[in-house]
Enzyme design. Sequence first.
Site, PDB file in Angstrom:
ATOM      1  N   ARG A   1      -8.862 -16.989  -0.250  1.00  0.00           N
ATOM      2  CA  ARG A   1      -8.961 -17.348  -2.032  1.00  0.00           C
ATOM      3  C   ARG A   1      -9.015 -18.857  -1.765  1.00  0.00           C
ATOM      4  O   ARG A   1      -8.727 -19.238  -0.702  1.00  0.00           O
ATOM      5  CB  ARG A   1      -7.688 -16.568  -3.015  1.00  0.00           C
ATOM      6  CG  ARG A   1      -7.373 -15.136  -2.457  1.00  0.00           C
ATOM      7  CD  ARG A   1      -7.653 -14.337  -3.965  1.00  0.00           C
ATOM      8  NE  ARG A   1      -7.086 -13.323  -3.107  1.00  0.00           N
ATOM      9  CZ  ARG A   1      -6.045 -12.484  -3.520  1.00  0.00           C
ATOM     10  NH1 ARG A   1      -5.332 -13.207  -4.763  1.00  0.00           N
ATOM     11  NH2 ARG A   1      -6.093 -11.417  -3.522  1.00  0.00           N
TER      12      ARG A   1
ATOM     13  N   HIS B   1      -1.585   0.004  -6.022  1.00  0.00           N
ATOM     14  CA  HIS B   1      -1.402  -1.578  -5.361  1.00  0.00           C
ATOM     15  C   HIS B   1      -0.187  -2.329  -4.942  1.00  0.00           C
ATOM     16  O   HIS B   1       0.781  -2.329  -6.183  1.00  0.00           O
ATOM     17  CB  HIS B   1      -1.873  -2.416  -5.656  1.00  0.00           C
ATOM     18  CG  HIS B   1      -3.267  -2.147  -5.877  1.00  0.00           C
ATOM     19  ND1 HIS B   1      -4.988  -2.160  -5.417  1.00  0.00           N
ATOM     20  CD2 HIS B   1      -3.559  -1.688  -7.252  1.00  0.00           C
ATOM     21  CE1 HIS B   1      -5.840  -1.933  -6.214  1.00  0.00           C
ATOM     22  NE2 HIS B   1      -5.381  -1.437  -7.422  1.00  0.00           N
TER      23      HIS B   1
ATOM     24  N   HIS C   1      -1.434   1.044   0.297  1.00  0.00           N
ATOM     25  CA  HIS C   1      -2.537   2.100  -1.266  1.00  0.00           C
ATOM     26  C   HIS C   1      -2.300   2.912  -1.074  1.00  0.00           C
ATOM     27  O   HIS C   1      -2.431   3.530   0.273  1.00  0.00           O
ATOM     28  CB  HIS C   1      -3.841   1.795  -1.016  1.00  0.00           C
ATOM     29  CG  HIS C   1      -4.522   0.399  -1.204  1.00  0.00           C
ATOM     30  ND1 HIS C   1      -4.423  -1.350  -0.466  1.00  0.00           N
ATOM     31  CD2 HIS C   1      -4.702  -1.060  -2.676  1.00  0.00           C
ATOM     32  CE1 HIS C   1      -5.235  -2.357  -1.057  1.00  0.00           C
ATOM     33  NE2 HIS C   1      -5.034  -2.344  -2.372  1.00  0.00           N
TER      34      HIS C   1
ATOM     35  N   GLN D   1      -1.248 -10.273   3.410  1.00  0.00           N
ATOM     36  CA  GLN D   1      -0.431  -9.500   2.325  1.00  0.00           C
ATOM     37  C   GLN D   1       0.121  -7.856   3.686  1.00  0.00           C
ATOM     38  O   GLN D   1      -0.256  -7.503   4.214  1.00  0.00           O
ATOM     39  CB  GLN D   1      -1.476  -8.644   2.191  1.00  0.00           C
ATOM     40  CG  GLN D   1      -1.855  -9.954   0.560  1.00  0.00           C
ATOM     41  CD  GLN D   1      -2.695  -9.006  -0.549  1.00  0.00           C
ATOM     42  OE1 GLN D   1      -3.612  -8.110  -0.289  1.00  0.00           O
ATOM     43  NE2 GLN D   1      -2.703  -9.400  -1.878  1.00  0.00           N
TER      44      GLN D   1
ATOM     45  N   ASP E   1       0.430  -5.328   2.508  1.00  0.00           N
ATOM     46  CA  ASP E   1      -0.717  -4.329   1.235  1.00  0.00           C
ATOM     47  C   ASP E   1      -0.664  -2.881   2.433  1.00  0.00           C
ATOM     48  O   ASP E   1       0.076  -2.660   3.379  1.00  0.00           O
ATOM     49  CB  ASP E   1      -2.054  -5.401   1.566  1.00  0.00           C
ATOM     50  CG  ASP E   1      -2.384  -4.810   0.197  1.00  0.00           C
ATOM     51  OD1 ASP E   1      -2.254  -4.061  -0.914  1.00  0.00           O
ATOM     52  OD2 ASP E   1      -3.402  -4.914  -0.130  1.00  0.00           O
TER      53      ASP E   1
ATOM     54  N   CYS F   1      -8.308  -3.737  -1.329  1.00  0.00           N
ATOM     55  CA  CYS F   1      -8.375  -2.675  -1.726  1.00  0.00           C
ATOM     56  C   CYS F   1      -9.923  -1.875  -1.851  1.00  0.00           C
ATOM     57  O   CYS F   1      -9.425  -0.432  -1.075  1.00  0.00           O
ATOM     58  CB  CYS F   1      -7.948  -2.318  -3.346  1.00  0.00           C
ATOM     59  SG  CYS F   1      -7.034  -3.842  -3.999  1.00  0.00           S
TER      60      CYS F   1
ATOM     61  N   LYS G   1       2.345  -2.610 -14.330  1.00  0.00           N
ATOM     62  CA  LYS G   1       2.909  -3.329 -12.680  1.00  0.00           C
ATOM     63  C   LYS G   1       4.314  -3.506 -12.946  1.00  0.00           C
ATOM     64  O   LYS G   1       4.730  -4.468 -13.480  1.00  0.00           O
ATOM     65  CB  LYS G   1       2.051  -4.444 -12.670  1.00  0.00           C
ATOM     66  CG  LYS G   1       1.721  -5.828 -12.956  1.00  0.00           C
ATOM     67  CD  LYS G   1       1.402  -6.483 -12.792  1.00  0.00           C
ATOM     68  CE  LYS G   1       1.314  -7.956 -13.519  1.00  0.00           C
ATOM     69  NZ  LYS G   1       0.473  -9.190 -13.182  1.00  0.00           N
TER      70      LYS G   1
END
Length: 624
Positions: free
Chosen positions: A347, A498, A369, A365, A367, A318, A452
Amino acid sequence: MNDRKTLDERQQMTDLERLRHSCAHIMATAILRIWPDAQFAYGPPVENGFYYDFDMPHRITPEDFEKIEAEMRKIAKDNQKFERRVLTRADAQAMAASGRLGGLTERPGNPSRFKLDLIDKIPEGEEISCFQNGDFIDLCAGPHVGYTSKCKNVKLMSVSASFYLGDESKGQLQRLYGTAFESKELLEEHLHRLEEAKKRDHRRLGREMGLFHIDEMVGQGLVLWKPKGALVRRALQEFITAELDKQGYSQVFTPHIGKLDLYRTSGHFPYYQESQYPAIAERDVLEKLADEDASCATLINGLSDGTYEGYLLKPMNCPHHIRIFASDHHSYRDLPVRLAEFGTVYRWEQSGELGGMTRVRGFTQDDAHLFCTPEQVAAEVTGCLDLVKKVLSTLGMNDDRVRLSLRDPASDKYVGSAENWDKAEASLREAVQTLGCEYTEEIGEAAFYGPKIDFVVKDVIGRDWQLGTVQVDYNLPVRFGLSYVGADNQPHIPVMIHRAPFGSMERFTGLLIEHFEGKFPTWLAPEQVRVLPISEKTLDTAEAATAKLADAGVRVTIDRSPDKIGAKIRTARLERVPYMLVIGAREAEDGTVSVRHRDHDDLGAKPLAEFISNITAEIRSRSL
Ligand SMILES: [Zn+2]
Ligand SMILES: [Zn+2]
């Protein structure tokens, strides 16, 4: 005892847990009939079954299971009653001292030593009770089923080492696991599912099929995608990318590290440090501190409080995407801005939790945004759900549901105005309802920065897989001071969404390997066709066919080995190649190929051109 159930918790035991715990008593009874000196410690129900910890000289092996199960069946058939009796503490202690608790008889010289200790752990004032079935008496607060006949659908699963109440200093015990169900059908279904899960285990298939490798020298939880696995991932990413293009996403690339200040602004640092790789200090900081003979604590504290600058392996994409958005001026007319990246994050997972592709320390990911106006949230979430539906249905996963996490209106831990929350929650709910899939609402489960949606899919053998999320965020745009110029010519704060609907490429690929049992549909298969010349004589024709297929964009190899054709077919099937093209003298002469499919055997001879046009159509349409 940390996992000792309180009386309250025991009252809440489900019927199935009651049944399974009763099976633990029956298993102990059976073991004692064979090994009367066994000392039993603790035997609770657990997820999918039950266990009992015990100590005895004979080491149980799977070869003993049948013998123990046979005794258990006899006990179930005898239909013994489970009888509860309340004991005074003195009675309980006397029974344990004589070896009677957790035994079939008194056992002079062999006191029930674990039971003595367990009695000591029962708080003063709490009722002490025992349960008896047949000759077996055990210290137990219950609850139990009424009779042993309820416990006939039972199976011993595995044996392992354990420690008394998890305490290594108290010496090793044996832990025997079993499972039990209310009916024979349910038990068989469960065993079948386990069997299937074993057959489909992505760690084994990944190794056998050469898809990925986890290398001790590289590091635990760090997945190496081998060429074949990389082909699967590429096909998947190309598919998702094509859908994102249609939906107006812009793809970006960002580096794998960022300055600590970036993550201080986002709030990812120094919080959540325990789930991140440690920060990377700048070289001159390290040199300066080394000159001063400073301690590690000085370095760590200085990095945490911002005295020293450093970098972090990115735990989230992000902040990078936010800085891309912030690098331009935006008017409400440009919104939404949708930035997508197959972004790799790191992580720190405890090593005990790592395994295969589903728990890893570095993952990519899917991912994105989205930066939008509050009014656009609903449409953006709907678009995201459409994408998930499209991808899952293409993969033949039609059993999915979503969890909608909302705020607890009574709590004040949430950022953003109540009005915006109401709007966002309503639009998420509306989007989910339009989609028409099953969903549950979970009050109080929202993140502090926004509501979410989480996705869960069932694979072919009925297991739930948690995929990714869509999250609305009112927090980061404020922390980073983002703005756009509205229709009123005034600056406004955008809402951020997200979304990483499939979670990570690693986990999703792991799911796909298990879902398909390695038999990927042709469009995803790392090797789509294998050409099998029957002998040296047709090798040239086979080479020419291979070249034509490759030219048409088909992932094809040729088996040049001297093996007999039967062996070549077997190998190709074992490696789960969808199509095998056999080329013998007749085919060479006719310009045909004999087509075999890994699941449907012989599809007959076809002109090569016809096969090429069929398979390219199949790949293009991504059919299952
Ligand atoms: Zn019990
Ligand atoms: Zn994000």
